[in-house]
Motif scaffolding. Structure first.
Motif, mmCIF file in Angstrom:
data_model
loop_
_atom_site.group_PDB
_atom_site.id
_atom_site.type_symbol
_atom_site.label_atom_id
_atom_site.label_comp_id
_atom_site.label_asym_id
_atom_site.label_seq_id
_atom_site.Cartn_x
_atom_site.Cartn_y
_atom_site.Cartn_z
ATOM 1 N N LEU A 26 9.457 1.867 2.768
ATOM 2 C CA LEU A 26 10.637 1.364 2.042
ATOM 3 C C LEU A 26 11.567 2.508 1.666
ATOM 4 O O LEU A 26 12.781 2.420 1.841
ATOM 5 C CB LEU A 26 10.231 0.598 0.774
ATOM 6 C CG LEU A 26 9.387 -0.665 0.945
ATOM 7 C CD1 LEU A 26 9.486 -1.543 -0.301
ATOM 8 C CD2 LEU A 26 9.773 -1.461 2.165
ATOM 9 N N HIS A 27 10.992 3.595 1.152
ATOM 10 C CA HIS A 27 11.832 4.733 0.766
ATOM 11 C C HIS A 27 12.468 5.383 1.998
ATOM 12 O O HIS A 27 13.644 5.762 1.968
ATOM 13 C CB HIS A 27 11.022 5.761 -0.028
ATOM 14 C CG HIS A 27 10.695 5.313 -1.419
ATOM 15 N ND1 HIS A 27 11.640 5.261 -2.424
ATOM 16 C CD2 HIS A 27 9.548 4.862 -1.979
ATOM 17 C CE1 HIS A 27 11.073 4.826 -3.541
ATOM 18 N NE2 HIS A 27 9.806 4.570 -3.297
ATOM 19 N N THR A 56 0.856 -1.186 0.000
ATOM 20 C CA THR A 56 0.000 0.000 0.000
ATOM 21 C C THR A 56 0.896 1.240 0.000
ATOM 22 O O THR A 56 2.130 1.138 -0.006
ATOM 23 C CB THR A 56 -0.898 0.032 1.247
ATOM 24 O OG1 THR A 56 -0.055 0.124 2.406
ATOM 25 C CG2 THR A 56 -1.757 -1.224 1.341
ATOM 26 N N ALA A 57 0.238 2.405 0.041
ATOM 27 C CA ALA A 57 0.986 3.668 0.099
ATOM 28 C C ALA A 57 1.935 3.663 1.296
ATOM 29 O O ALA A 57 3.096 4.060 1.196
ATOM 30 C CB ALA A 57 0.016 4.841 0.180
ATOM 31 N N MET A 97 5.149 1.689 0.717
ATOM 32 C CA MET A 97 6.155 2.359 -0.106
ATOM 33 C C MET A 97 6.824 3.502 0.654
ATOM 34 O O MET A 97 8.031 3.712 0.538
ATOM 35 C CB MET A 97 5.531 2.913 -1.391
ATOM 36 C CG MET A 97 5.011 1.867 -2.341
ATOM 37 S SD MET A 97 6.120 0.444 -2.593
ATOM 38 C CE MET A 97 7.420 1.230 -3.534
ATOM 39 N N THR A 98 6.039 4.229 1.433
ATOM 40 C CA THR A 98 6.619 5.307 2.243
ATOM 41 C C THR A 98 7.705 4.732 3.147
ATOM 42 O O THR A 98 8.803 5.298 3.258
ATOM 43 C CB THR A 98 5.523 5.978 3.100
ATOM 44 O OG1 THR A 98 4.549 6.541 2.227
ATOM 45 C CG2 THR A 98 6.108 7.069 3.990
ATOM 46 N N ARG A 147 15.438 3.226 3.278
ATOM 47 C CA ARG A 147 16.641 3.381 2.450
ATOM 48 C C ARG A 147 17.311 4.729 2.704
ATOM 49 O O ARG A 147 18.531 4.830 2.738
ATOM 50 C CB ARG A 147 16.290 3.226 0.958
ATOM 51 C CG ARG A 147 15.997 1.785 0.593
ATOM 52 C CD ARG A 147 15.827 1.571 -0.906
ATOM 53 N NE ARG A 147 15.692 0.132 -1.177
ATOM 54 C CZ ARG A 147 15.526 -0.402 -2.378
ATOM 55 N NH1 ARG A 147 15.485 0.363 -3.455
ATOM 56 N NH2 ARG A 147 15.430 -1.706 -2.538
#
Lengths: 322, 322
Positions: free
Chosen positions: B260-261, B253-254, B257-258, B264
């Motif tokens: 994961l970024h 979901t959104a 991704m938030t 990193r």
């Protein structure tokens, strides 16, 4: 001074990975639609008064790397024309640079056509496509208008794009949902050499042998449902290749995922019709037929993560306009 | 009445797709850590007074499908014990059900161990693991404690999990960032039969032949960097398989991704150390060593999309507690 205009293009079957990095010979054929409303306009003037090539990009002096890339592109045309004259280039995009709308595609196509015109070279479309390809792979497709296939080829002379159906063949529309105008972390030029490091890349290439003929068929028969199914699977396949390369490149953001889930929900509930594809960036391109656009825009308007939208139909190929 | 407790587990090398759906024989071996703080506690009472099996799950009467699944699991043990007595089951999880923390793993492991105890069956761990596997593949791993490998096998008798290192071998911690407690759209049981429809599935299985021995090595040598690299690539590989199956299953979901970024970014800037994995759901499990937890929690606290966090170390295997 010669001015050319070229549309960006949205690939339905994507270009990812090279057989030859220097010549930008792709590992696979690709299929796209040239866009009418996401264009680059480029004016080129050659003059013995200039001591070096210069580039004004979106009203700003371009970064050195961009000037060098443009300069190398001009070299191909100078060589054909047998001249060494330097040029001044003024280029502007109708859309944000580097955010997943292929500015290098329209940019290199417009530059190639403008410079060829300025040098008085009368080149057939296939030749312009090959030269544009040397500057940016996807630019080879922006030379042609409407629905376009880039034949992969194995040498410079057989790797170029052609129109497979004119713009008026199908009232297909690309509704670009721009979720972020930030520069992406890794451009696609940097991504291509990594393609071969993905353990899933060969599976992708194998799958494309099935996808390419089916995608042609879907376009020829204007079969939106088959088209949409192939489009989404192929978009995911491209991102599979990028997110499993080493290092891994993750182009999707929170906004991307929100859009993918929302779009699937709209389709299931029948509130909007459209199918996604995603280039090497976070934005979501929703492909649909013209009649479905108002409902789609209404749904998109309700999503906070959508900063703006851009509606593009199939457009003409790159051409000299002045 | 016999009560057992079992921890969920987080797979570093994931289970996806079956050689045999009925027996839940997996296509590949997998490696996990049993969790100390995400547990299911299950009490089982067999009585001739009961006319049917019943199940109270998190203080609510369970849905009919859940009762039937539990009942089929009890059948395996009743058959071994040579009885037909029905049972009343009371089970509760220390974490939200169906949100990507494997409640079926801890649930089926706890049920298997509690029921075996209640029926007076003295079964070796490998046998309990095989029986748990029949109810939920990943439950085979929750029978053992610490760091666990499930040998794929090719028949019921050689597909079970064993401890490859005890909990105290490595102070590895799973910081679960819960981005959504909503029920996911497609459970992993429904996902496994789709695995073979992905054109990327064979590539995943091939890659696992490289990953499995390296993951064992990373755990044995407590090599966090190698571990993290393998962990993230394998998590992406699992989701590649699910998102390219037909139909495509998109667990991210959104919020995913938030995270994961963000993760990193933290690593690049040195503000937090940790590596992600994601099960068949939206939550992100961040694996790190104990010393890095405070900094990680501080960073996570600044993300709006993180609803809550759960910190789990390696825990004991499933056991009777009363």
């Amino acid at each position: 001074m010669t001015t050319a205009i070229a549309g960006s293009n949205i690939a339905f079957v994507k270009y990812w990975g090279n057989l030859d990095d220097a010549l930008r010979l792709p590992m696979n054929g690709s299929i796209s639609m040239t866009l009418d409303a996401a264009v680059t306009t480029t004016a080129v003037e050659f003059s013995p008064d200039f001591s070096a090539d210069s580039l004004l990009l979106n009203e700003q002096p371009a970064a050195e790397a961009a000037v060098q890339r443009a300069s190398r592109q001009l070299d191909h045309l100078r060589q054909l024309a047998g001249v060494a004259t330097r040029a001044h280039i003024v280029s502007s995009n109708s859309f944000p640079t580097g955010a997943g709308i292929a500015s290098s595609a329209s940019g290199m196509a417009a530059l190639t056509v403008a410079a060829a015109g300025a040098l008085g070279l009368d080149l057939p479309e296939a030749e312009l496509s090959k030269i544009a390809r040397l500057g940016s792979g996807s630019a080879s497709r922006s030379i042609a208008g409407g629905f376009v296939e880039w034949y992969a080829g194995a040498r410079h002379d057989d790797s170029y794009a052609v129109q497979i159906a004119p713009p008026e063949h199908w009232d297909l529309v690309d509704v670009v949902a721009i979720v972020s105008a930030e520069e992406k972390e890794v451009g696609s030029t940097a991504g291509h050499p990594l393609a071969h490091t993905s353990p899933f890349y060969q599976a992708r290439l194998g799958e494309l042998q099935r996808t390419l003929p089916l995608m042609r068929k879907a376009i020829f028969e204007r079969d939106l449902e088959l088209f949409g199914e192939l489009l989404e699977a192929e978009a995911i396949s491209l991102h599979v290749a990028s997110m499993t390369s080493r290092p891994s490149i993750l182009y999707w953001t929170a906004g991307t995922m929100t859009l993918l889930h929302a779009l699937r929900g709209w389709r299931q509930r029948g509130t909007a019709v459209g199918y996604f594809t995603i280039d090497a960036g976070p934005n979501v391109h929703i492909l649909t037929e013209r009649a479905h656009v108002p409902a789609l825009l209404e749904q998109l308007g309700q999503l906070e993560c959508v900063a703006s939208t851009l509606v593009c139909a199939a457009g003409q190929g790159a051409r000299v306009v002045g």
